[in-house]
Design an enzyme around this catalytic site. Structure first.
Site, PDB file in Angstrom:
ATOM      1  N   LYS A 290      -5.167   8.107   1.909  1.00 22.90           N
ATOM      2  CA  LYS A 290      -5.651   7.237   2.995  1.00 22.90           C
ATOM      3  C   LYS A 290      -4.843   7.392   4.285  1.00 22.90           C
ATOM      4  O   LYS A 290      -5.323   7.012   5.369  1.00 22.90           O
ATOM      5  CB  LYS A 290      -5.625   5.778   2.548  1.00 22.90           C
ATOM      6  CG  LYS A 290      -6.585   5.478   1.413  1.00 22.90           C
ATOM      7  CD  LYS A 290      -7.814   4.699   1.886  1.00 22.90           C
ATOM      8  CE  LYS A 290      -8.776   4.466   0.744  1.00 22.90           C
ATOM      9  NZ  LYS A 290      -9.999   3.794   1.160  1.00 22.90           N
TER      10      LYS A 290
ATOM     11  N   SER B 265      -5.905  -4.951   1.067  1.00 11.86           N
ATOM     12  CA  SER B 265      -4.563  -5.139   0.533  1.00 11.86           C
ATOM     13  C   SER B 265      -4.184  -3.911  -0.255  1.00 11.86           C
ATOM     14  O   SER B 265      -3.212  -3.893  -0.976  1.00 11.86           O
ATOM     15  CB  SER B 265      -4.493  -6.358  -0.374  1.00 11.86           C
ATOM     16  OG  SER B 265      -5.178  -6.077  -1.570  1.00 11.86           O
TER      17      SER B 265
END
Lengths: 417, 417
Positions: free
Chosen positions: B96, B126
């Site tokens: 990511k 989160s």
């Protein structure tokens, strides 16, 4: 095994020769770095944010051994950059492949391939050395007889058999085992290849240090930011010590390079026999410990002892307790993403938690700091064994559970559609 | 986020540009290989020796899904060599970081660094995207507001805070979360950086495929034996699909190269929404699953959907059940020694256990075989979570115990002195 008189001398030059000999058969394992672990290692223990370390409160600051004194004492603040030599990714999952290929290669050169193939080789082991010798023997089409205790775990037996070794069972005491080895030798004429107490094994194990030394120089030439500012090579290496084949090999490989070599030992139930032996200036010949670092339960062998007691070759040995080993194991996995066995976590544990070692680095390296190689010796463990070491219970279990089932982003994304 | 109209087109050329842009900020993660896993993948499931696979009998041959039929059926025999792209060792522990650095870099170029620094960026997450955006924002000295559900685990919250992000708590439903994001935007003017459904994120995630493609060519040029005999490049890549940012990025990156791209999904509780959507030719917009592959619980996003439905870009999607994911996770750790999260094991599970996929490879690759890239998307899990998945119980516990305490070689060496 080869006559000691025919073995090459225990010098860096001999390790270089050993490396040329085994290079076609082994992996040049990667050298990894990890920013988070560098940061943790370069922060005094008392100032570390628990959240950047282990998650379990009870492990976030592994207890100091009493000799390191109370938490109020000054905590060392060494500056280091760490380079992990990933021998967990070596063939058979541990550095032992190096010694086995070198010892067998030398034997073949001395006695001729036909003789070695006729007689075969034998060892007693159910651990990494068993599989290493089995693999080397298979490669050279030499019969291998491996004496394993009947209590060996099925996966280790089948691992050894998968390299076509002839597995013979024995009781688990030294006498029972040696009786079976003697029988095999009498019947087949097989040559014994011991796990660590032999020059050819030692020279083979030392080859990992040559690779590490060169790989770090190459990495720093390409990406200087990976290391201590302005430095182009390693300052030190920390390696585990059990029987001492690897540590004495590394001492031999790096002798004369200016790179300092340190040993790392567990101290549970006297497993730190080499550290204690150095203090009393006498090799400890018997150890009985069930440290989780099961590859390091062995007392140091005679030939390794003669090398590591040379102050020009070994700079010191430091030890850590079981909780410190577990904390380092956790960091290697969770932060560096490297799957290693507990024995392989011992050098990192010394770097992170042994205050005596950390003070030495702070003192000797000064504000500039050191580039330090950390040997990750092997990765032969199982998810069950890891589960056993860290199994969730009580509050920890709840938190682990919530991690699996209520990951915020993902639950939120689920309902976003 | 950048206006869609200002985004570069979704082409390989744009991924190449994205790679140049983010290269200084990300790791060029290693590509690993594993002989044992190659052998397992190239052996019909019915013929695999349990001992060379997982240790737990119940997992040694993960049960087939019913559509694959009984064990007596013909079992595919594809010939493959696997190349693992280790994005578990990427910054923040997952791919990511690529998308976040690219999206933020583009935003800065479009709006100017001063504007972006004044307004900041915001996201709701989160998980890995939260930490990725927090890291990218810290790097460019841009304020980052991360909306996290109050139920997030403390380690994830502190991980995000450790990159200086401003963490704001919300409830865990989509409505609650979006209300908080809207509030942040109104108050600060911050720009929303979504986790996957945006061209700049997709182009960033695609960059890993360019590296993998080049790294495999370099590896095969140097060591041809690592791959299929006579082949100099990859034939296919398998990547996980959750929201689809990564898979659609890889499809875009490799379009026109001849390298086939496949998606891999868990099928527990309908988590295989992309596979099912492709069959019914309609995107499934809601998924509610608690698969252990927690990064893949998300339904595929709109823009990724438009890419993966292009048959010139995606060759197919295949799914696996929970036991197959666990078995692949075990092999990645115990054999390849790579610490990965369950989501990252899904492509390997497809390679090893999905008979439809294996038959396709056997059919399309023929006796020659394929070099296949396997994306290991991340490693953000904990030893407790692994313990929870594999915790010892009953006979397994006993065996794990005996592994820790009665390792034959080591006990024997102890008493050898």
């Amino acid at each position: 095994m080869s006559d000691l008189s025919k073995c090459p001398p225990l010098t860096r030059k001999s390790v270089l020769d050993a490396h040329k000999r085994i290079e076609p058969y082994i992996h040049r394992t990667q050298v990894a770095t990890c920013d988070t672990i560098n940061l943790l290692a370069s922060t005094p223990q008392s100032e570390r944010c628990p959240s950047s370390g282990p998650n379990t409160a009870s492990e976030s600051a592994p207890h100091e051994s009493t000799k390191n004194g109370s938490a109020a004492e000054y905590k060392a603040n060494p500056k280091v950059r760490l380079f992990f030599k990933c021998e967990n990714q070596q063939k058979i999952g541990a550095f032992k492949a190096r010694g086995a290929f070198h010892a067998l290669g030398r034997l073949i050169e001395e006695e001729g391939i036909e003789n070695v193939r006729r007689k075969g080789v034998v060892t007693h082991s159910s651990g990494n050395h068993a599989q290493a010798l089995a693999l080397a023997a298979k490669t050279f089409e030499v019969p291998a007889h491996i004496v394993m205790p009947t209590i060996s775990t099925p996966s280790k037996i089948s691992g050894t058999k998968s390299h076509n070794a002839h597995v013979i069972f024995s009781g688990s005491t030294s006498d029972e085992r040696e009786a079976v080895v003697a029988e095999v030798i009498e019947k087949t004429g097989a040559t014994l290849v011991p796990p660590y107490d032999h020059p050819n094994i030692i020279l083979g194990q030392g080859t990992q240090a040559l690779e590490l030394e060169q790989q770090v120089e190459d990495m720093l030439a390409e990406q200087p930011a990976l290391g201590i500012s302005g430095k182009t090579k390693l300052d030190a290496v920390i390696a585990p010590i059990g029987g001492g084949g690897m540590l004495s090999g590394i001492c031999t490989a790096l002798h004369g390079t200016g790179i300092k070599v340190f040993g790392a030992e567990p101290n549970f139930e006297g497993a730190n026999d080499a550290e204690l032996g150095l203090k009393q200036n006498k090799r400890i010949e018997k150890v009985k410990t069930l440290t989780i670092a099961d590859g390091l339960r062995t007392p140091v062998g005679d030939i390794p002892w003669n090398i590591i007691t040379d102050k020009e070759k070994l700079h010191g040995i430091y030890s850590v307790d079981e909780s410190q080993i577990k904390a380092a194991l956790r960091l290697a996995m969770e932060r560096a993403k490297l799957f290693i066995e507990p024995s392989a976590a011992v050098p990192l544990a010394v770097m992170l938690y042994n205050e005596d070692f950390r003070k030495l680095v702070e003192r000797e390296a000064g504000p500039e700091g050191w580039n330090i190689g950390i040997i990750l010796s092997g990765g032969n463990t199982t998810v069950e064994a890891i589960a056993k070491l860290f199994q969730a219970s009580g509050k920890v279990a709840e938190r682990a559970e919530s991690k699996i089932t209520t990951n915020g982003e993902r639950v939120a994304e689920n309902v976003a559609g």
